[in-house]
Enzyme design. Structure first.
Site, PDB file in Angstrom:
ATOM      1  N   ASP A   1      40.316  70.043  35.864  1.00  0.00           N
ATOM      2  CA  ASP A   1      38.867  70.282  35.749  1.00  0.00           C
ATOM      3  C   ASP A   1      38.147  68.979  35.374  1.00  0.00           C
ATOM      4  O   ASP A   1      37.164  68.577  36.005  1.00  0.00           O
ATOM      5  CB  ASP A   1      38.561  71.349  34.698  1.00  0.00           C
TER       6      ASP A   1
ATOM      7  N   GLU B   1      30.181  72.029  35.200  1.00  0.00           N
ATOM      8  CA  GLU B   1      30.671  72.936  34.163  1.00  0.00           C
ATOM      9  C   GLU B   1      31.199  72.244  32.911  1.00  0.00           C
ATOM     10  O   GLU B   1      30.965  72.702  31.802  1.00  0.00           O
ATOM     11  CB  GLU B   1      31.782  73.831  34.737  1.00  0.00           C
TER      12      GLU B   1
ATOM     13  N   THR C   1      39.770  78.706  37.221  1.00  0.00           N
ATOM     14  CA  THR C   1      40.802  77.953  36.477  1.00  0.00           C
ATOM     15  C   THR C   1      42.005  78.854  36.169  1.00  0.00           C
ATOM     16  O   THR C   1      43.149  78.403  36.169  1.00  0.00           O
ATOM     17  CB  THR C   1      40.198  77.359  35.187  1.00  0.00           C
TER      18      THR C   1
ATOM     19  N   LYS D   1      36.462  83.954  47.331  1.00  0.00           N
ATOM     20  CA  LYS D   1      35.887  85.224  47.813  1.00  0.00           C
ATOM     21  C   LYS D   1      34.740  84.954  48.790  1.00  0.00           C
ATOM     22  O   LYS D   1      34.615  85.620  49.815  1.00  0.00           O
ATOM     23  CB  LYS D   1      35.410  86.072  46.623  1.00  0.00           C
TER      24      LYS D   1
HETATM   25  N1  LIG Z   1      32.872  87.285  30.998  1.00  0.00           N
HETATM   26  C1  LIG Z   1      32.629  86.833  32.209  1.00  0.00           C
HETATM   27  N2  LIG Z   1      32.008  87.599  33.089  1.00  0.00           N
HETATM   28  C2  LIG Z   1      31.770  87.155  34.323  1.00  0.00           C
HETATM   29  N3  LIG Z   1      32.117  85.944  34.777  1.00  0.00           N
HETATM   30  C3  LIG Z   1      32.739  85.119  33.942  1.00  0.00           C
HETATM   31  C4  LIG Z   1      33.024  85.530  32.622  1.00  0.00           C
HETATM   32  N4  LIG Z   1      33.655  84.524  32.023  1.00  0.00           N
HETATM   33  C5  LIG Z   1      33.756  83.526  32.933  1.00  0.00           C
HETATM   34  N5  LIG Z   1      33.194  83.885  34.087  1.00  0.00           N
HETATM   35  C6  LIG Z   1      33.050  83.052  35.278  1.00  0.00           C
HETATM   36  O1  LIG Z   1      33.744  83.567  36.356  1.00  0.00           O
HETATM   37  C7  LIG Z   1      34.348  82.521  37.099  1.00  0.00           C
HETATM   38  C8  LIG Z   1      35.517  83.091  37.799  1.00  0.00           C
HETATM   39  O2  LIG Z   1      35.012  84.173  38.492  1.00  0.00           O
HETATM   40  P1  LIG Z   1      35.890  84.979  39.468  1.00  0.00           P
HETATM   41  O3  LIG Z   1      35.030  85.836  40.283  1.00  0.00           O
HETATM   42  O4  LIG Z   1      36.731  84.020  40.228  1.00  0.00           O
HETATM   43  O5  LIG Z   1      36.781  85.870  38.497  1.00  0.00           O
HETATM   44  S1  LIG Z   1      38.339  86.011  38.470  1.00  0.00           S
HETATM   45  O6  LIG Z   1      38.907  84.758  37.978  1.00  0.00           O
HETATM   46  O7  LIG Z   1      38.805  86.390  39.826  1.00  0.00           O
HETATM   47  O8  LIG Z   1      38.596  87.120  37.548  1.00  0.00           O
HETATM   48  C9  LIG Z   1      34.677  81.489  36.065  1.00  0.00           C
HETATM   49  O9  LIG Z   1      34.615  80.187  36.649  1.00  0.00           O
HETATM   50  P2  LIG Z   1      35.627  79.015  36.141  1.00  0.00           P
HETATM   51  O10 LIG Z   1      35.386  78.841  34.677  1.00  0.00           O
HETATM   52  O11 LIG Z   1      35.141  77.839  36.942  1.00  0.00           O
HETATM   53  O12 LIG Z   1      37.019  79.433  36.459  1.00  0.00           O
HETATM   54  C10 LIG Z   1      33.587  81.682  35.040  1.00  0.00           C
HETATM   55  O13 LIG Z   1      32.510  80.804  35.199  1.00  0.00           O
HETATM   56 MG   LIG Z   2      33.525  78.662  38.025  1.00  0.00          MG
HETATM   57 MG   LIG Z   3      35.303  75.810  36.656  1.00  0.00          MG
HETATM   58 MG   LIG Z   4      35.710  77.415  33.380  1.00  0.00          MG
END
Ligand SMILES: Nc1ncnc2c1ncn2[C@@H]1O[C@H](COP(=O)(O)OS(=O)(=O)O)[C@@H](OP(=O)(O)O)[C@H]1O
Ligand SMILES: [Mg+2]
Ligand SMILES: [Mg+2]
Ligand SMILES: [Mg+2]
Length: 382
Positions: free
Chosen positions: A54, A79, A151, A293
């Site tokens: 990251d 981020e 991540t 997605k």
């Molecule tokens: N609590 C909560 N609710 C909703 N969304 C959140 C939450 N926490 C984090 N995030 C954000 O979701 C990013 C990942 O989303 P995804 O759709 O890929 O979800 S998942 O990893 O498949 O479960 C993820 O992005 P990255 O941090 O870049 O991985 C987050 O920004």
């Molecule tokens: Mg993200």
């Molecule tokens: Mg990220």
């Molecule tokens: Mg993140």
């Protein structure tokens, strides 16, 4: 300036640097999965994860954009920050980030970009990361970067994405999405628009079987493109080998597939199951980490993506900007659950988002889903 030229220099640099970032991530993911040490993965204050990849991608993209366009001209909303990385017990981690960034930047010329004259030192790397602290907004140009989206998928060996977009006066005008573990769709029609050299078709057709791709688009072109990642010593060429992508033509809910986040904490699975049932979706959901997605919808591997985060969670622009534009230019529809378009002009959050995000390959499925949200909301307990 017609749209064939607008933002073409920005796109040129963005596609190249996202390819570089994908190669960086693949290396880091491989080494993460082959050791039992978890020193390269840290928890942030909100308990979410951040890794060497990251920070390294953020530093690399920041350095390349600043070098290409001048750091005084470049505003980046991204981020990561340097909080965890600057802690006294993080010296080893910072060392890994510095070497990962320098290894990656040393390859820049292979991708048609400029290498730094000398390897970056700790201060330069930290500066490149923390320079990405813009909060965007309605005026001017802002780059939007999610260095590693998903991540969790990344550390688990699954899907993840590198997402880079450009916002101009509040609108997303360019989107580039690197998906290192996602296939270019294989069953392409032979008569589609392709940007390849005719004599290289055979090479090209074997390449598409390799995993990993970068998708990109510019607003208003009505075109979205995918390019496979480059492996080994093969020279990076662009836009050669790019293929146009389109959303699925399926508009019958009984045949459609929907995607959603893997983690229940990120989206309400039981609510989307109810919606799916009420509009007549029969296939089981495709649960995929990250903005892959959006990539799946843009290239027609699935028809619907829904995300309903818990009340109070505010979606961030870097989690959506690149993916939304890709789907739109590939022919799809993206709105909030009230049917309104997403607003990227109000800072780092998608302010005013109504409940959730609904992405569809076409208007017919989209209308059905928005209708189902409208009909079901009062009785749901979100
Ligand atoms: N609590 C909560 N609710 C909703 N969304 C959140 C939450 N926490 C984090 N995030 C954000 O979701 C990013 C990942 O989303 P995804 O759709 O890929 O979800 S998942 O990893 O498949 O479960 C993820 O992005 P990255 O941090 O870049 O991985 C987050 O920004
Ligand atoms: Mg993200
Ligand atoms: Mg990220
Ligand atoms: Mg993140």
């Amino acid at each position: 300036m017609d749209h064939n030229e607008k933002y073409s220099e920005e796109l040129n640099v963005a596609v190249r640097v996202v390819h570089m970032a994908c190669a960086l991530c693949q290396k880091v993911q491989k080494s993460l999965l082959s050791t039992t040490f978890d020193d390269d993965v840290k928890s942030k204050d909100d308990d979410s994860l951040v890794t060497v990849a990251d920070w390294s991608v953020q530093a690399t993209v920041s350095w390349i954009l600043s070098d290409a366009f001048g750091s005084e001209n470049v505003s980046i909303v991204a981020e990561e920050d340097v909080q965890t990385l600057s802690k006294s017990d993080s010296a080893g981690l910072l060392g890994k980030v510095i070497s990962t960034v320098n290894e990656c930047l040393a390859e820049a010329s292979k991708y048609g970009l400029k290498n730094p004259e000398e390897a970056l030192g700790p201060l330069e790397v930290l500066e490149a990361i923390s320079r990405c602290n813009s909060s965007g907004g309605p005026l001017g140009r802002h780059w939007v970067l999610d260095p590693v989206d998903g991540t969790l998928g990344f550390v688990r060996g699954g899907q993840y994405a590198v997402a880079l977009a450009l916002i101009d006066n509040g609108e997303v005008v360019m989107g580039v999405l690197g998906c290192p573990n996602y296939h270019v769709k294989r069953d392409r029609l032979s008569n589609q628009k392709q940007n390849h050299i005719a004599s290289d078709i055979s090479m090209h057709s074997s390449d598409v079987l390799e995993v990993g791709c970068v998708m990109y688009t510019r607003k208003g072109t009505g075109e979205a493109w995918v390019q496979p990642l480059v492996y080994g010593d093969r020279k990076f060429e662009w836009p050669n080998f790019a293929k146009q992508i389109h959303v699925s033509s399926i508009d019958d809910a009984a045949l459609a597939t929907f995607c959603e986040p893997v983690e229940r904490a990120n989206s309400n699975h039981s609510y989307t199951a109810g919606l799916a049932c009420s509009v007549g979706l029969r296939n089981k959901p495709l649960r995929v980490y990250s903005m892959v997605k959006y990539a799946a919808i843009a290239q027609g591997d699935a028809e619907i993506f829904m995300k309903f985060a818990r009340a109070g969670y505010k979606e961030k622009i870097w989690d959506h900007a690149a993916g939304v534009l890709l789907v739109q230019e590939a022919g799809g529809v993206v709105t909030d659950a009230g049917g309104r378009s997403l607003d990227f002009s109000r800072g780092i959050y998608l302010e005013g988002l109504d409940r959730g995000i609904v992405v569809c390959s076409g208007v017919k499925l989209h209308e059905k889903l928005i209708g189902a949200v409208y009909a079901s909301w009062d009785s749901s307990n979100l």
